[in-house]
Design an enzyme around this catalytic site. Sequence first.
Site, PDB file in Angstrom:
ATOM      1  N   GLY A   1       0.748  -1.244   0.000  1.00  0.00           N
ATOM      2  CA  GLY A   1       0.000   0.000   0.000  1.00  0.00           C
ATOM      3  C   GLY A   1       0.776   1.291   0.000  1.00  0.00           C
TER       4      GLY A   1
ATOM      5  N   GLU B   1       4.269  -6.181   1.827  1.00  0.00           N
ATOM      6  CA  GLU B   1       3.912  -6.677   0.492  1.00  0.00           C
ATOM      7  C   GLU B   1       3.738  -5.548  -0.510  1.00  0.00           C
ATOM      8  OE1 GLU B   1       1.082 -10.443   1.528  1.00  0.00           O
ATOM      9  OE2 GLU B   1       0.156  -8.466   1.588  1.00  0.00           O
ATOM     10  N   PRO B   2       4.772  -4.802  -0.799  1.00  0.00           N
ATOM     11  CA  PRO B   2       4.610  -3.704  -1.747  1.00  0.00           C
ATOM     12  C   PRO B   2       4.433  -4.209  -3.179  1.00  0.00           C
ATOM     13  CG  PRO B   2       6.928  -4.000  -1.201  1.00  0.00           C
ATOM     14  CD  PRO B   2       6.158  -4.948  -0.305  1.00  0.00           C
ATOM     15  N   GLY B   3       3.532  -3.585  -3.897  1.00  0.00           N
ATOM     16  CA  GLY B   3       3.376  -3.872  -5.325  1.00  0.00           C
ATOM     17  C   GLY B   3       3.678  -2.598  -6.084  1.00  0.00           C
ATOM     18  N   ARG B   4       2.738  -1.650  -5.963  1.00  0.00           N
ATOM     19  CA  ARG B   4       2.861  -0.371  -6.648  1.00  0.00           C
ATOM     20  C   ARG B   4       4.214   0.308  -6.417  1.00  0.00           C
ATOM     21  NH1 ARG B   4      -1.650   2.487  -7.694  1.00  0.00           N
ATOM     22  NH2 ARG B   4      -2.698   1.293  -6.065  1.00  0.00           N
TER      23      ARG B   4
ATOM     24  N   TYR C   1     -11.263   4.533 -11.719  1.00  0.00           N
ATOM     25  CA  TYR C   1     -11.383   5.358 -10.524  1.00  0.00           C
ATOM     26  C   TYR C   1     -10.717   6.719 -10.631  1.00  0.00           C
ATOM     27  CZ  TYR C   1      -7.673   1.835  -9.666  1.00  0.00           C
ATOM     28  OH  TYR C   1      -6.636   0.941  -9.797  1.00  0.00           O
TER      29      TYR C   1
ATOM     30  N   CYS D   1     -14.010   2.419 -28.438  1.00  0.00           N
ATOM     31  CA  CYS D   1     -15.369   2.906 -28.661  1.00  0.00           C
ATOM     32  C   CYS D   1     -16.094   3.015 -27.323  1.00  0.00           C
ATOM     33  CB  CYS D   1     -16.102   1.961 -29.585  1.00  0.00           C
ATOM     34  SG  CYS D   1     -15.180   1.673 -31.090  1.00  0.00           S
ATOM     35  N   GLU D   2     -15.673   3.971 -26.521  1.00  0.00           N
ATOM     36  CA  GLU D   2     -16.204   4.196 -25.165  1.00  0.00           C
ATOM     37  C   GLU D   2     -15.912   5.645 -24.856  1.00  0.00           C
ATOM     38  OE1 GLU D   2     -17.415   2.788 -22.334  1.00  0.00           O
ATOM     39  OE2 GLU D   2     -17.771   0.875 -23.333  1.00  0.00           O
TER      40      GLU D   2
ATOM     41  N   TYR E   1      -0.202  -1.827 -12.280  1.00  0.00           N
ATOM     42  CA  TYR E   1      -1.639  -1.867 -12.580  1.00  0.00           C
ATOM     43  C   TYR E   1      -1.979  -1.242 -13.924  1.00  0.00           C
ATOM     44  CZ  TYR E   1      -1.500  -2.966  -7.633  1.00  0.00           C
ATOM     45  OH  TYR E   1      -1.191  -3.537  -6.425  1.00  0.00           O
TER      46      TYR E   1
HETATM   47  C1  LIG Z   1      -2.861  -5.239  -3.784  1.00  0.00           C
HETATM   48  C2  LIG Z   1      -2.259  -5.860  -2.609  1.00  0.00           C
HETATM   49  C3  LIG Z   1      -0.950  -5.542  -2.238  1.00  0.00           C
HETATM   50  C4  LIG Z   1      -0.136  -4.514  -2.957  1.00  0.00           C
HETATM   51  O1  LIG Z   1      -0.656  -3.244  -2.812  1.00  0.00           O
HETATM   52  P1  LIG Z   1       0.155  -1.982  -3.397  1.00  0.00           P
HETATM   53  O2  LIG Z   1      -0.757  -0.838  -3.153  1.00  0.00           O
HETATM   54  O3  LIG Z   1       0.356  -2.247  -4.848  1.00  0.00           O
HETATM   55  O4  LIG Z   1       1.430  -1.911  -2.661  1.00  0.00           O
HETATM   56  C5  LIG Z   1      -0.404  -6.204  -1.161  1.00  0.00           C
HETATM   57  N1  LIG Z   1      -1.106  -7.134  -0.462  1.00  0.00           N
HETATM   58  C6  LIG Z   1      -2.375  -7.457  -0.806  1.00  0.00           C
HETATM   59  C7  LIG Z   1      -3.082  -8.477  -0.024  1.00  0.00           C
HETATM   60  C8  LIG Z   1      -2.982  -6.828  -1.864  1.00  0.00           C
HETATM   61  O5  LIG Z   1      -4.247  -7.154  -2.183  1.00  0.00           O
END
Ligand SMILES: *Cc1c(COP(=O)(O)O)cnc(C)c1O
Length: 437
Positions: free
Chosen positions: A253, A295-298, A339, A366-367, A396
């Site tokens: 997050g 758990e970083p993704g973004r 969003y 086409c939207e 994403y």
């Molecule tokens: C989406 C998600 C993440 C990653 O969130 P980011 O905002 O991309 O860091 C980590 N853990 C869980 C369970 C998620 O659903």
Amino acid sequence: MENKDLICENLSIDDNGVLNFAGVSTVELATKYGTPLFLMDEERIRYKCKTYLSAVKKYFGESSGVLYASKALSFKRIYEIMKEEGMGIDVVSQGEIFTAKRAGFPLKNAYFHSNNKTDEDIDYAIKNGVGTFVVDNEEELVVIDKIARQNGVKQKVLLRLTPGIDPHTYDAINTGKVDSKFGSAIETGQAEEITRLAVSLKGVDLKGFHCHVGSQVFDSDVYIMASTVMLNFIKDMKVKLGFITEVLDLGGGYGVRYIESQPNMDIESNIRLVSEHIKNTVKALEIEMPSIFFEPGRSIVADSGITLYTVGTVKRIKGYKNYVSVDGGMTDNPRFALYKADYTLLPAYDMNASREMTASIVGRCCESGDIIQENVKMPETIKRGDVIACLTTGAYNYSMSSNYNRIARPAVVMINDKKDYVAVKRESLEDIVNLDV
Ligand SMILES: *Cc1c(COP(=O)(O)O)cnc(C)c1O
């Protein structure tokens, strides 16, 4: 003087006024590979992994770790990089597990999420040796226990709990509240119930708990509040069940900079703040210090990526508004449509041109909702054939891309040490009909 367009360190402007990314001319790459095109900065991805890992090990010790939430961007090359950097991964589907496996990622370091794992998913993940399941609910836990026993396995699990925190982000990406579709709520007693069940089952080995409170969070307060609730729950389970929690996973997050007004997060100092709070709370509650996971993704991949487009039609509706159409759109970036996500768009072909036209940057689908961003400043002279860039698209975007209107997905080109290589090929027209019988 600082150029306010350059919201990330991997952006620069060369002598021709062209936007460079990771030290390479965007216009040259657009010419070489065609557009739309995703560019990824491999060095920055690795730098982010190293930053997270070193901070987590430094403040929480060697048994703690970082899991890349691979839903943000998932293809084989990414999993190779994560393996090399010593990261764990989150996966949410058989497709992500399969991709990681093909990339040679050690699945014992994978954590299987999802609020609705099918029996087939569970069997597939267990047979492929996925190390840990993050269990969403009781129904799922019972099936995991059964399938694990059938496979002669004692499956490691964490339980996903909802601590009841509102991180003040958009509702659509707000996941820590009691009424969330994810996890078991502490407040309602469901968290205790699922813990009691987990410790009683022979096919699962309960290691601890997980929470994920939201996305695009810039403030450590959210993690501090969440960890307080989680540690109190851990204490409660120690007192009531004698259960000692080994792992506390605080989810992902952390935010990234999409537009200039957003801050650049200092990951290390935020993790330090959270660690101080956790250590103090653990001491005050007289519980064992669990291993801590993030758990970083973004924040691993978002600002390691940009998208290049070529301008097509430029439409000026006098007295109303202007449209600059590009050769991609919601098929490669649906986040504004979903969003109203913020993005910075720049005239990569001429960063020195004055920008006096306000336009909506729109796609070719086409939207009417197929918009990348509204109220973007572009040069009055912008025309068909000019290359523009949308920044901070590493997370994403590719992972949410689609074939709507049978538009082929763009290629993903990685840059490392100023050398470019294809990580994912552009879809061909043949690929488009590949599954049609
Ligand atoms: C989406 C998600 C993440 C990653 O969130 P980011 O905002 O991309 O860091 C980590 N853990 C869980 C369970 C998620 O659903």
